[in-house]
Enzyme design. Structure first.
Site, PDB file in Angstrom:
ATOM      1  N   ARG A 174      25.760 -16.893 -50.103  1.00 39.48           N
ATOM      2  CA  ARG A 174      27.185 -16.614 -49.958  1.00 39.48           C
ATOM      3  C   ARG A 174      27.300 -15.453 -48.974  1.00 39.48           C
ATOM      4  O   ARG A 174      26.400 -14.611 -48.874  1.00 39.48           O
ATOM      5  CB  ARG A 174      27.804 -16.219 -51.295  1.00 39.48           C
ATOM      6  N   LYS A 227      26.458 -14.289 -58.349  1.00 38.75           N
ATOM      7  CA  LYS A 227      27.565 -14.270 -59.295  1.00 38.75           C
ATOM      8  C   LYS A 227      27.060 -14.076 -60.718  1.00 38.75           C
ATOM      9  O   LYS A 227      26.035 -14.631 -61.112  1.00 38.75           O
ATOM     10  CB  LYS A 227      28.355 -15.589 -59.211  1.00 38.75           C
ATOM     11  N   HIS A 233      31.373 -20.186 -45.614  1.00 36.26           N
ATOM     12  CA  HIS A 233      30.936 -20.847 -46.851  1.00 36.26           C
ATOM     13  C   HIS A 233      30.486 -22.277 -46.577  1.00 36.26           C
ATOM     14  O   HIS A 233      29.663 -22.823 -47.318  1.00 36.26           O
ATOM     15  CB  HIS A 233      32.063 -20.834 -47.883  1.00 36.26           C
ATOM     16  N   ARG A 267      26.781 -22.560 -46.264  1.00 40.64           N
ATOM     17  CA  ARG A 267      26.080 -22.659 -47.556  1.00 40.64           C
ATOM     18  C   ARG A 267      26.129 -24.101 -48.068  1.00 40.64           C
ATOM     19  O   ARG A 267      25.123 -24.632 -48.552  1.00 40.64           O
ATOM     20  CB  ARG A 267      26.733 -21.699 -48.552  1.00 40.64           C
ATOM     21  N   HIS A 327      23.471 -21.534 -58.944  1.00 40.82           N
ATOM     22  CA  HIS A 327      24.496 -22.116 -59.803  1.00 40.82           C
ATOM     23  C   HIS A 327      24.091 -21.989 -61.269  1.00 40.82           C
ATOM     24  O   HIS A 327      22.951 -22.282 -61.635  1.00 40.82           O
ATOM     25  CB  HIS A 327      24.691 -23.606 -59.484  1.00 40.82           C
ATOM     26  N   TYR A 351      27.141 -31.987 -54.815  1.00 37.58           N
ATOM     27  CA  TYR A 351      26.557 -32.308 -53.517  1.00 37.58           C
ATOM     28  C   TYR A 351      26.019 -33.733 -53.461  1.00 37.58           C
ATOM     29  O   TYR A 351      25.877 -34.290 -52.370  1.00 37.58           O
ATOM     30  CB  TYR A 351      25.464 -31.295 -53.170  1.00 37.58           C
TER      31      TYR A 351
END
Length: 306
Positions: free
Chosen positions: A161, A184, A252, A255, A278, A287
């Site tokens: 990110r 995150k 983004h 990514r 994730h 994806y």
């Protein structure tokens, strides 16, 4: 603006503190939670007459939930945003009901509005390659051009990110074959650092007029402070206009391109999940839909018409 009863707002604050401390929620997540749940509490205060403290929260009914959701939709809130708000309210209620000992099923059973999930919009392999080459042409100063190339190469080459790339400091030097990234929710992961990305960062460091002390940001703005995302966004905007790429060719998107191109090359979904950081495999599975959609697009263009 109507606000919730003091006891309810105090409970909200305690919940936010717990989320930050125990779940290591990011500042952005806490800010969003605060706004979403405070808005719901404000609605209840007006809807039920307010001033009833936590007892009013325990008495929330299915009809109250429907009234709140209807008000949000009348105010123009989309299904995706309402689903996000409802998720925050449910998380808060789950925490509060466990501590106060009441049945929160009226809130927890509220059905989230259906919406079409947006698929990530990656660049093609050629588009990503062209972007890396064209970003370099957007800056007047050579060291700034080298900086921008280094950042976008990390986004595409390591799936970072932009906030993660810009959080790197001199303490991450010297660069090796991998980087330890704190993403995150405070989740740490190890991402590969390809030779081309390492070379781009080293070239930037060679030209940068500012030092690379351990406590300082690795990527600097023109005045020497920590680089913000905006200059990279602007450089990519100029590059995509020059290349004729769509408006969603953003930092983004690089990514997204990293993940999609790995998947297209036969990458394992679990491994890609770890590389992207994730928390849930379902996020990474998006994806697969992107890959299938691109396959069908190629098929539709190439298949001979009867």
């Amino acid at each position: 603006m109507i606000t919730g009863a003091p006891a309810a707002m105090d409970a909200l604050q305690r919940w936010l503190e717990a989320e930050a401390a125990l779940k290591d929620a990011s500042d952005n997540t806490i800010t969003a939670y605060r706004a979403d749940v405070a808005g719901f509490l404000g609605f209840l205060a007006g809807h039920t007459g307010g001033g009833q403290g936590l007892a009013a929260l325990a008495r929330v009914s299915v009809q109250d939930m429907r009234a709140w959701m209807a008000q949000e939709r009348r105010a123009g809130l989309g299904a995706r945003s309402l689903a996000r708000k409802l998720s925050a309210v449910k998380t808060f209620y789950r925490w509060l009901s466990e501590r106060e000992g009441f049945d929160a099923s009226a809130v927890l059973s509220a059905r989230s509005p259906k919406f079409q999930r947006k698929l990530p919009r990656p660049l093609s392999i050629e588009g990503a390659r062209d972007m890396l080459g064209t970003v370099e042409l957007q800056a007047r100063e050579p060291w700034v051009a080298a900086r921008d190339v280094a950042v976008v190469t990390l986004l595409y080459g390591s799936g970072l990110r932009i906030s993660e790339a810009l959080s790197l400091t001199g303490a991450d030097l010297p660069l090796g074959e991998s980087l330890r990234i704190r993403g995150k929710g405070g989740r740490e992961r190890i991402v590969p650092l390809l030779p081309v990305a390492r070379a781009a960062v080293e070239e930037y460091l060679r030209q940068c007029p500012y030092g690379s002390a351990p406590g300082m940001a690795l990527f600097r703005g023109v005045r020497g402070g920590a680089l913000s995302p905006r200059p990279i966004q602007k450089a990519m905007q100029a590059a995509r206009m020059q290349l004729g790429l769509p408006s969603d060719a953003t930092p983004h998107a690089l990514r997204h391109s990293f993940a999609t191109h790995l998947l297209s090359a036969g990458g394992d979904l679990r491994a890609i999940q770890e590389l992207l950081g994730h928390a849930s495999l379902s996020t990474t599975q998006t994806y697969t839909a992107v890959d299938q959609a691109r396959l069908m697009e190629v098929y539709a263009k190439a298949h001979p018409k009867a």
